[in-house]
Design an enzyme around this catalytic site. Structure first.
Site, PDB file in Angstrom:
ATOM      1  CG  ASP A 128      -2.898   2.374   1.538  1.00  0.00           C
ATOM      2  OD1 ASP A 128      -3.924   2.133   0.888  1.00  0.00           O
ATOM      3  OD2 ASP A 128      -1.954   3.072   1.102  1.00  0.00           O
ATOM      4  CD  GLU A 161      -3.527  -1.436  -5.153  1.00  0.00           C
ATOM      5  OE1 GLU A 161      -2.451  -1.040  -5.627  1.00  0.00           O
ATOM      6  OE2 GLU A 161      -4.509  -0.674  -5.013  1.00  0.00           O
TER       7      GLU A 161
HETATM    8  O1  FUB Z   1      -1.540   4.295  -1.025  1.00  0.00           O
HETATM    9  C1  FUB Z   1      -0.947   4.066  -2.281  1.00  0.00           C
HETATM   10  C2  FUB Z   1      -1.463   2.808  -2.869  1.00  0.00           C
HETATM   11  O2  FUB Z   1      -2.881   2.877  -3.048  1.00  0.00           O
HETATM   12  C3  FUB Z   1      -1.299   1.580  -2.003  1.00  0.00           C
HETATM   13  O3  FUB Z   1       0.005   1.114  -1.921  1.00  0.00           O
HETATM   14  C4  FUB Z   1      -2.264   0.694  -2.676  1.00  0.00           C
HETATM   15  O4  FUB Z   1      -2.572  -0.479  -1.993  1.00  0.00           O
HETATM   16  C5  FUB Z   1      -3.460   1.600  -2.854  1.00  0.00           C
HETATM   17  O5  FUB Z   1      -4.263   1.642  -1.699  1.00  0.00           O
END
Ligand code: FUB
Length: 344
Positions: free
Chosen positions: A31, A238
């Site tokens: 991320d 997301e």
């Molecule tokens: O790293 C945990 C979660 O996985 C992140 O918050 C999401 O965007 C995904 O990459």
């Protein structure tokens, strides 16, 4: 020999065809939120660990406990790991799971924004402050008032205002807030209804809170219709990111269970944003997540994959590749393994 990929296993073929190397291998990182400050690139990644928790749709296996800030003076230069910048044990309201963070800089102070489940197991977004981009950061005693869900992205507009884009469905709990208040049974829209939107809020002057109630961000098709819940190859899941190029606002995000990074453009920070296309085709690993920056007159996509861990979804490694625009402002799709692609 024409095609030597047939001689090695598919994972090795993907790895050997990868267009970029991991930036670091001594820890797992994911991320990546990159920013250029004081002529240096600072990266705010998640710090993946193997907590031994079985994989599920809630993302319980992503049980991260701290953040490390990385930095580098040039895109292919040495990467410095500045050590632990913030730890879950120092956050008074902490439950579990430090997920994707981002940072902002104003008046000589640096602000780290992070999602974390509180003691009721509800994701909130917190903020921690430092005098230095690499931390260590001191957390505020409470999460940001009115914050919910995950994946904060901090965007500074040309007029100096800061905005936070955030949200993530499924394990990110955004579906539980769709009607404005928390509902643990989290109803999803029907297939023919608009997809659950991400949210945006302008930050207060002191950077420690929202200056307004978060607003839904609408992503529409070229006819102006909101993308539907059934449109899983294009709808938001997301990993929000916002950048500006030639005065246009580029909102980009992950489609989650279809594993694309996509983008949509608009004329102001609130949208609506018109869907334009894909930035990155699927990587090895379930999640895909990114940031986009300009550095020394070139544009770069920071992202992650699971090549180093041998494909373990919760053990990711960040990478960077150049990102190019076409003359009409559209982004050229990046294929992380050239002509090969993981199969989902
Ligand atoms: O790293 C945990 C979660 O996985 C992140 O918050 C999401 O965007 C995904 O990459």
């Amino acid at each position: 020999m024409e095609n030597n990929h047939a001689l090695i296993n598919p994972f090795e073929a993907l790895v050997s065809n990868a267009i970029a190397r991991p930036l670091v291998e001594h820890i797992y990182t994911a991320d990546p939120a990159a920013h250029v400050w004081n002529g240096r690139i600072y990266i705010y990644p998640s710090h993946d660990i193997d907590a031994g928790i079985p994989e599920n749709d809630n993302g319980d296996h992503f049980d991260m406990r701290d953040y490390h800030v990385l930095s580098m003076a040039s895109i292919d230069g040495e990467v410095t790991d500045h050590g632990v910048a913030l730890s879950v044990k120092d956050i008074p309201w902490a439950g579990r799971q430090l997920w994707d963070s981002d940072a902002a800089n104003k008046n000589g102070k640096y602000y780290l924004y992070f999602p974390l489940k509180d003691k009721e197991d509800i994701f909130r977004i917190g903020v921690a402050v430092s005098d230095r981009p690499e931390g260590p950061f001191t957390p505020e005693p409470e999460p940001i008032k009115g914050s919910f869900s995950i994946d904060p992205c901090l965007f500074k507009d040309s007029d100096g205002e800061h905005y936070m884009y955030f949200g993530g469905i499924w394990g990110g709990q955004l579906q539980r807030w769709y009607k404005g208040k928390y509902d643990p049974t989290g109803p999803f829209p029907n297939a023919n209804e608009p997809a659950i939107p991400p949210f945006v809020a302008k930050l207060s002057d002191n950077m420690l809170g929202f200056a307004e109630t978060p607003k839904a961000v609408t992503i529409v098709d070229r006819a102006g219709n909101p993308l539907l819940a059934s449109d899983e190859e294009r709808r938001f899941f997301e990993a929000s990111w916002m950048h500006k190029h030639n005065d246009k606002y580029y909102y980009s995000y992950s489609t989650g269970n279809t594993h694309f990074l996509c983008y949509a453009t608009g004329n102001n920070p609130y949208g609506p944003f018109i869907y334009q296309g894909k930035i990155l085709t699927p990587v090895i690993g379930w999640t895909t997540h990114h940031s986009i920056i300009e550095f020394n007159n070139k544009w770069y996509l920071f992202y992650h994959d699971c090549t180093v861990s041998g494909g373990k979804t919760h053990l990711r490694s960040i990478k960077v590749s150049e990102l190019k625009y076409n003359d009409d402002g559209t982004i050229q799709t990046i294929h992380p393994y050239g002509d090969l692609s993981p199969v989902w």
